[in-house]
Write an enzyme that holds these catalytic residues in place. Structure first.
Site, PDB file in Angstrom:
ATOM      1  N   ASP A 198      -5.533   0.243  -5.347  1.00 36.27           N
ATOM      2  CA  ASP A 198      -4.744   0.316  -6.574  1.00 36.27           C
ATOM      3  C   ASP A 198      -5.574   0.896  -7.717  1.00 36.27           C
ATOM      4  OD1 ASP A 198      -2.194  -0.456  -7.968  1.00 36.27           O
ATOM      5  OD2 ASP A 198      -3.596  -1.627  -9.167  1.00 36.27           O
ATOM      6  N   ASP A 233      -4.976   4.502  -9.500  1.00 38.12           N
ATOM      7  CA  ASP A 233      -4.700   4.502 -10.939  1.00 38.12           C
ATOM      8  C   ASP A 233      -5.453   5.639 -11.615  1.00 38.12           C
ATOM      9  OD1 ASP A 233      -2.979   2.380 -10.888  1.00 38.12           O
ATOM     10  OD2 ASP A 233      -4.402   0.914 -11.676  1.00 38.12           O
ATOM     11  N   ASP A 282       3.155   0.782  -9.943  1.00 43.38           N
ATOM     12  CA  ASP A 282       1.892   0.081 -10.154  1.00 43.38           C
ATOM     13  C   ASP A 282       2.128  -1.404 -10.401  1.00 43.38           C
ATOM     14  OD1 ASP A 282      -0.963   0.202 -10.437  1.00 43.38           O
ATOM     15  OD2 ASP A 282      -0.669  -0.185 -12.568  1.00 43.38           O
ATOM     16  N   VAL A 314       3.827   1.598  -1.295  1.00 40.31           N
ATOM     17  CA  VAL A 314       4.382   1.763  -2.638  1.00 40.31           C
ATOM     18  C   VAL A 314       3.323   2.350  -3.573  1.00 40.31           C
ATOM     19  CG1 VAL A 314       5.290   0.527  -4.648  1.00 40.31           C
ATOM     20  CG2 VAL A 314       6.073  -0.071  -2.351  1.00 40.31           C
ATOM     21  N   THR A 315       2.091   1.898  -3.448  1.00 38.96           N
ATOM     22  CA  THR A 315       0.996   2.416  -4.267  1.00 38.96           C
ATOM     23  C   THR A 315       0.809   3.913  -4.052  1.00 38.96           C
ATOM     24  OG1 THR A 315      -0.155   0.284  -4.104  1.00 38.96           O
ATOM     25  CG2 THR A 315      -1.450   2.169  -4.833  1.00 38.96           C
ATOM     26  N   ARG A 350       1.539 -10.195  -4.051  1.00 38.40           N
ATOM     27  CA  ARG A 350       1.527 -11.632  -4.356  1.00 38.40           C
ATOM     28  C   ARG A 350       2.625 -12.363  -3.593  1.00 38.40           C
ATOM     29  NH1 ARG A 350       0.373  -9.435  -9.431  1.00 38.40           N
ATOM     30  NH2 ARG A 350       2.544  -9.542 -10.105  1.00 38.40           N
ATOM     31  N   ASP A 389       0.831  -1.209   0.000  1.00 35.62           N
ATOM     32  CA  ASP A 389       0.000   0.000   0.000  1.00 35.62           C
ATOM     33  C   ASP A 389       0.865   1.259   0.000  1.00 35.62           C
ATOM     34  OD1 ASP A 389      -2.194  -1.610   0.045  1.00 35.62           O
ATOM     35  OD2 ASP A 389      -2.749  -1.197   2.130  1.00 35.62           O
ATOM     36  N   ASP A 391       3.917  -2.891  -6.665  1.00 30.78           N
ATOM     37  CA  ASP A 391       3.030  -3.150  -5.527  1.00 30.78           C
ATOM     38  C   ASP A 391       2.244  -4.449  -5.706  1.00 30.78           C
ATOM     39  OD1 ASP A 391       1.239  -2.364  -7.464  1.00 30.78           O
ATOM     40  OD2 ASP A 391       0.470  -0.627  -6.384  1.00 30.78           O
ATOM     41  N   GLY A 392       1.880  -4.753  -6.951  1.00 32.62           N
ATOM     42  CA  GLY A 392       1.178  -6.009  -7.207  1.00 32.62           C
ATOM     43  C   GLY A 392       2.059  -7.217  -6.960  1.00 32.62           C
TER      44      GLY A 392
END
Length: 203
Positions: A87, A91, A66, A31-32, A74, A29, A69-70
């Site tokens: 996210d 965006d 973007d 990083v987002t 994971r 979060d 962070d994903g």
């Protein structure tokens, strides 16, 4: 959408970065949020000042958040509805900042009202593209079709903005924004049509 192989390659490149950030105690979060702040700063400060090239480089450095962070979510096993919501919401903030920044440049120091107008149109239609899909999914339908996905719109706008900052005539940026606006409008039509077909079948 971006080529699957390209996405796989970038994922492999940024996985070590994601793991290092997790090891340092940084959350996905965070990083987002930082990525969104960086993109917004570059677009809303550097673009209106006329620094299209440096603004594009600055934005690009944060756009990859973007992806990071994903990967982090994971790797940490923390993927969930909150992360997806945050996210997706941020965006939209990033997209709005980029096109608003270009619009401010066009109407301001750039002296290119065509760019300013078309960037504003792209901003509005981009939000509509996202809204149609979100509303469809909220109703239990799908609307993930269309020729103008977010990644393509953002990449095209940033590449042309950067080249304009290096001396490319602004007419090329205006033409690209015009094509993006048209593609976004077609995408809205495609998604509305897809939802209409699904509701007719259900009825």
């Amino acid at each position: 959408m971006l080529d699957r192989h390209a996405r796989g390659a970038t994922t492999r490149v940024f996985t070590p970065v994601a793991r290092a950030l997790l090891h340092a105690g940084v959350s996905p979060d965070a990083v987002t949020v930082v990525g969104t702040l960086g993109v917004s700063l570059g677009a809303l400060v550097l673009f209106p000042l006329g620094e299209l090239f440096w603004g594009t480089l600055f934005i690009t450095a944060f756009v990859f958040s973007d992806l990071v962070d994903g990967i982090m979510a994971r790797e940490a096993g923390t993927t969930g509805r909150w992360g997806a919501f945050l996210d997706s919401t941020l965006d939209r903030v990033q997209d709005a900042a980029v096109f608003l920044g270009l619009s401010l440049w066009g109407f301001g120091v750039g002296g290119e009202p065509a760019v300013g107008t078309l960037a504003a149109v792209c901003l509005a239609l981009g939000m509509l593209v996202s809204y149609v899909r979100a509303k469809a999914e909220a109703l239990g339908l799908t609307a993930n079709v269309g020729i103008a996905e977010r990644a393509e719109r953002l990449v095209a706008a940033l590449v042309l903005a950067g080249l304009t900052g290096l001396g490319l005539p602004p007419a090329f940026l205006a033409a690209t924004l015009g094509l993006l606006a048209a593609a976004s409008l077609v995408t809205v039509g495609q998604r509305v049509s897809a939802v209409r077909r699904q509701t007719r079948r259900a009825a």
